[in-house]
Design an enzyme around this catalytic site. Structure first.
Site, PDB file in Angstrom:
ATOM      1  CG  ASP A  30     -13.630   4.832  -0.068  1.00 12.66           C
ATOM      2  OD1 ASP A  30     -12.558   5.140  -0.613  1.00 12.66           O
ATOM      3  OD2 ASP A  30     -14.043   3.652  -0.007  1.00 12.66           O
ATOM      4  CB  ILE A  31     -17.965   2.216  -2.051  1.00 13.48           C
ATOM      5  CG1 ILE A  31     -19.281   1.468  -2.137  1.00 13.48           C
ATOM      6  CG2 ILE A  31     -16.788   1.272  -2.238  1.00 13.48           C
ATOM      7  CD1 ILE A  31     -19.581   0.887  -3.512  1.00 13.48           C
ATOM      8  CG  ASN A  87      -3.010   4.522  -1.183  1.00 19.30           C
ATOM      9  OD1 ASN A  87      -2.199   4.774  -0.295  1.00 19.30           O
ATOM     10  ND2 ASN A  87      -4.261   4.174  -0.921  1.00 19.30           N
ATOM     11  CB  VAL A  96      -9.533   3.384  -8.347  1.00 25.03           C
ATOM     12  CG1 VAL A  96     -10.212   4.135  -9.490  1.00 25.03           C
ATOM     13  CG2 VAL A  96     -10.535   2.454  -7.653  1.00 25.03           C
ATOM     14  CG  HIS A 100      -8.333   8.126  -5.696  1.00 25.57           C
ATOM     15  ND1 HIS A 100      -7.868   7.351  -6.747  1.00 25.57           N
ATOM     16  CD2 HIS A 100      -8.193   7.372  -4.584  1.00 25.57           C
ATOM     17  CE1 HIS A 100      -7.478   6.182  -6.286  1.00 25.57           C
ATOM     18  NE2 HIS A 100      -7.651   6.171  -4.963  1.00 25.57           N
ATOM     19  CG  HIS A 102      -7.646   7.798   0.019  1.00 25.07           C
ATOM     20  ND1 HIS A 102      -8.603   6.819   0.112  1.00 25.07           N
ATOM     21  CD2 HIS A 102      -6.807   7.400  -0.978  1.00 25.07           C
ATOM     22  CE1 HIS A 102      -8.356   5.861  -0.769  1.00 25.07           C
ATOM     23  NE2 HIS A 102      -7.276   6.189  -1.445  1.00 25.07           N
TER      24      HIS A 102
END
Ligand code: 5GP
Length: 114
Positions: A30-31, A87, A96, A100, A102
């Site tokens: 993750d950024i 989420n 986003v 995905h 996490h």
């Protein structure tokens, strides 16, 4: 459908650190990490939210969890504990719209989450 940021990362238009890739799934760091380990496990198929899952995606979701488990072990966080999170939509913090999972670990997490 417009390409998501994750599809653009998959196509190497945008840089990211890859942790895993196969024919269906990839994983990146993750950024903006929310824990010492924060990895996103992402299907190559661009599904906007968990609400859009179809019966034929069941195996894909199972595989994402299996990959998260393997990465957690590889990163040395499996025994201490880690959190897996999807989420779903804005109210839950989704930003986003390409599903995905996490994988968060390396610190203590509170429950209930914020
Ligand atoms: P969401 O809020 O949708 O559940 O999670 C989206 C995640 O993607 C966030 O944790 C955010 O930091 C991460 N993210 C957003 N843009 C990028 C990007 O360009 N590269 C990477 N590696 N992660 C990103």
């Amino acid at each position: 459908m417009e390409k998501s940021i994750f599809t653009r990362i998959l196509e190497r238009e945008i840089p990211a650190t890859f942790e895993y890739e196969d024919d269906e799934i990839f994983a990146i760091n993750d950024i903006a990490p929310k824990a010492p380990t924060h990895i996103l496990i992402i299907p190559k198929k661009q599904i906007p939210t968990i609400n859009d899952l179809q019966p034929e995606d069941t195996g894909l979701i199972g595989k994402m969890v299996q990959i998260a488990k393997s990465i957690a072990k590889q990163k040395g966080i499996a025994d201490d504990g880690y959190r897996l999170v999807f989420n779903v939509n804005e109210g839950a913090g989704q930003t986003v719209f390409h599903i995905h999972l996490h994988l968060l670990g390396g610190r203590i997490f509170n429950w209930p989450p914020g």
